[in-house]
Design a protein around this motif. Sequence first.
Motif, mmCIF file in Angstrom:
data_model
loop_
_atom_site.group_PDB
_atom_site.id
_atom_site.type_symbol
_atom_site.label_atom_id
_atom_site.label_comp_id
_atom_site.label_asym_id
_atom_site.label_seq_id
_atom_site.Cartn_x
_atom_site.Cartn_y
_atom_site.Cartn_z
ATOM 1 N N ASP A 231 -5.481 1.773 5.506
ATOM 2 C CA ASP A 231 -4.854 0.629 4.844
ATOM 3 C C ASP A 231 -5.220 -0.747 5.412
ATOM 4 O O ASP A 231 -5.572 -1.657 4.672
ATOM 5 C CB ASP A 231 -3.322 0.794 4.804
ATOM 6 C CG ASP A 231 -2.697 1.066 6.183
ATOM 7 O OD1 ASP A 231 -3.443 1.189 7.175
ATOM 8 O OD2 ASP A 231 -1.463 1.157 6.250
ATOM 9 N N PHE A 232 -5.199 -0.892 6.768
ATOM 10 C CA PHE A 232 -5.410 -2.236 7.302
ATOM 11 C C PHE A 232 -6.831 -2.731 7.001
ATOM 12 O O PHE A 232 -7.061 -3.941 6.879
ATOM 13 C CB PHE A 232 -5.103 -2.293 8.811
ATOM 14 C CG PHE A 232 -6.144 -1.660 9.692
ATOM 15 C CD1 PHE A 232 -7.279 -2.355 10.085
ATOM 16 C CD2 PHE A 232 -5.994 -0.360 10.134
ATOM 17 C CE1 PHE A 232 -8.235 -1.758 10.901
ATOM 18 C CE2 PHE A 232 -6.944 0.233 10.957
ATOM 19 C CZ PHE A 232 -8.072 -0.471 11.335
ATOM 20 N N LEU B 46 -7.970 0.966 -2.180
ATOM 21 C CA LEU B 46 -7.987 1.934 -1.079
ATOM 22 C C LEU B 46 -8.127 3.296 -1.751
ATOM 23 O O LEU B 46 -7.272 3.702 -2.539
ATOM 24 C CB LEU B 46 -6.685 1.852 -0.268
ATOM 25 C CG LEU B 46 -6.562 2.835 0.898
ATOM 26 C CD1 LEU B 46 -7.652 2.616 1.954
ATOM 27 C CD2 LEU B 46 -5.182 2.708 1.574
ATOM 28 N N ALA B 47 -9.238 3.985 -1.455
ATOM 29 C CA ALA B 47 -9.554 5.208 -2.214
ATOM 30 C C ALA B 47 -8.459 6.277 -2.122
ATOM 31 O O ALA B 47 -8.158 6.935 -3.111
ATOM 32 C CB ALA B 47 -10.888 5.777 -1.732
ATOM 33 N N ALA B 48 -7.863 6.435 -0.937
ATOM 34 C CA ALA B 48 -6.866 7.512 -0.779
ATOM 35 C C ALA B 48 -5.476 6.936 -0.567
ATOM 36 O O ALA B 48 -5.260 6.105 0.325
ATOM 37 C CB ALA B 48 -7.232 8.399 0.394
ATOM 38 N N LYS B 49 -4.556 7.409 -1.384
ATOM 39 C CA LYS B 49 -3.168 6.946 -1.260
ATOM 40 C C LYS B 49 -2.610 7.432 0.087
ATOM 41 O O LYS B 49 -2.857 8.571 0.484
ATOM 42 C CB LYS B 49 -2.360 7.537 -2.413
ATOM 43 C CG LYS B 49 -1.032 6.889 -2.607
ATOM 44 C CD LYS B 49 -0.333 7.473 -3.810
ATOM 45 C CE LYS B 49 0.966 6.717 -4.006
ATOM 46 N NZ LYS B 49 1.749 7.281 -5.074
ATOM 47 N N ALA C 146 -1.264 0.995 13.715
ATOM 48 C CA ALA C 146 -0.912 -0.292 13.103
ATOM 49 C C ALA C 146 0.588 -0.342 12.808
ATOM 50 O O ALA C 146 1.243 -1.376 12.983
ATOM 51 C CB ALA C 146 -1.720 -0.503 11.831
ATOM 52 N N ASN C 147 1.145 0.798 12.411
ATOM 53 C CA ASN C 147 2.565 0.835 12.066
ATOM 54 C C ASN C 147 3.483 0.752 13.285
ATOM 55 O O ASN C 147 4.696 0.668 13.134
ATOM 56 C CB ASN C 147 2.881 2.119 11.282
ATOM 57 C CG ASN C 147 2.352 2.030 9.869
ATOM 58 O OD1 ASN C 147 1.832 0.999 9.463
ATOM 59 N ND2 ASN C 147 2.473 3.104 9.114
ATOM 60 N N MET C 148 2.906 0.806 14.492
ATOM 61 C CA MET C 148 3.746 0.735 15.695
ATOM 62 C C MET C 148 4.181 -0.691 16.016
ATOM 63 O O MET C 148 5.002 -0.897 16.892
ATOM 64 C CB MET C 148 2.991 1.314 16.897
ATOM 65 C CG MET C 148 2.904 2.808 16.838
ATOM 66 S SD MET C 148 1.991 3.452 18.240
ATOM 67 C CE MET C 148 1.849 5.153 17.734
ATOM 68 N N ASN D 69 -6.169 -3.563 13.529
ATOM 69 C CA ASN D 69 -5.309 -2.406 13.203
ATOM 70 C C ASN D 69 -3.850 -2.857 13.259
ATOM 71 O O ASN D 69 -3.089 -2.522 14.163
ATOM 72 C CB ASN D 69 -5.502 -1.276 14.237
ATOM 73 C CG ASN D 69 -6.929 -0.795 14.337
ATOM 74 O OD1 ASN D 69 -7.850 -1.591 14.322
ATOM 75 N ND2 ASN D 69 -7.119 0.502 14.461
ATOM 76 N N SER D 70 -3.466 -3.679 12.297
ATOM 77 C CA SER D 70 -2.098 -4.206 12.228
ATOM 78 C C SER D 70 -1.830 -4.589 10.783
ATOM 79 O O SER D 70 -2.766 -4.752 9.987
ATOM 80 C CB SER D 70 -1.962 -5.437 13.146
ATOM 81 O OG SER D 70 -2.965 -6.390 12.831
ATOM 82 N N SER D 71 -0.536 -4.731 10.464
ATOM 83 C CA SER D 71 -0.192 -5.048 9.070
ATOM 84 C C SER D 71 -0.502 -6.516 8.756
ATOM 85 O O SER D 71 -0.600 -7.354 9.669
ATOM 86 C CB SER D 71 1.296 -4.797 8.847
ATOM 87 O OG SER D 71 2.039 -5.734 9.603
#
Length: 301
Positions: free
Chosen positions: A59-60, A76-79, A86-88, A111-113
């Motif tokens: 995602d990022f 983004l090819a894969a959901k 990144a989610n941490m 690697n972050s939102s």
Amino acid sequence: MRLHEEIRELCGQKDAVILAHNYQIPAVQDAADFVGDSLELARKAQNTDARMIVFAGVDFMAETAKLLNPQKKVLLAAKGAYCRMANMLLPEKLAGAKKKHPDASVVLYVNSSAECKALADCCCTSANAEKIVNAMPSDTVLFGPDKNLAVFVSKRANKKILPVPADGFCYVHKFIFLKDVLQAKRLHPNALFIAHPECNPDVQEIADAIGSTSQMLKIAQQSDAKEFIIGTERDMVYRLQKDLPDKKFYPACSTAVCRSMKKTSLVEVHSALKNETFEVKLGEGIIEKARKPIEKMLSIT
Ligand code: 13P
Ligand code: SF4
């Protein structure tokens, strides 16, 4: 017609470019227009003329492409292919750290939102973290979310590094243990060991070289050595072996697999192109703020 050919045909029809990360499965790497590390992919996204960008990664990376190309369709090819590290880091946590250290610059790993990037002064990748941190005007730098990359940088940069959160990590690299590397070294005594800076400090310590995924390729290209143990996600070995068929590459740990990176197969890439799913959508306010630290990173490196 084979899926690979159909994908290439759809790319032509839709004026789309497929950008794939080095950890993608071999078939997806082979179908992509460009395969690279996070920094190279961001640069490609910045410079492409294509109408549509299909991201085979997490995602990022797709968000970064969108931030650099707000007018383009980015898929983004894969959901659900998200980076666990990144989610941490949550925006509230980062905002709290900024309040506590108002004089510190904020450098965030890509690697972050996008929400966290909007609070940063500059982004970095594993390829340029040291350079970016040294370019900051302050003596203290809030750095997140990867603690191991923070340790790597603090040993090299001339700054005080404060990790945010205190213990962010990538599970793929955290579980490459010293004993795995020592075992691989016993099996391949002539091989050089190249580690990713997301690896634990004790693993980094015994590495012959440390670098981002694409820096690993450059290191292997320039080295006289013929064999290499690779301390990162397993499919990086495919990329290296394909580009350097006369050399030999062994994964330091064959169970080092990023599950989110493996969500993309040719089926997902084909479906994304055909149905134009899954589009990255970000609010205008976030785009405006989160684009700046990425552009700053690209201008520094
Ligand atoms: P690179 O930028 O080195 O490819 O790393 C991205 C990543 O997610 C590593 O886990
Ligand atoms: Fe994130 Fe680790 Fe996967 Fe890289 S390997 S995308 S840091 S979870």
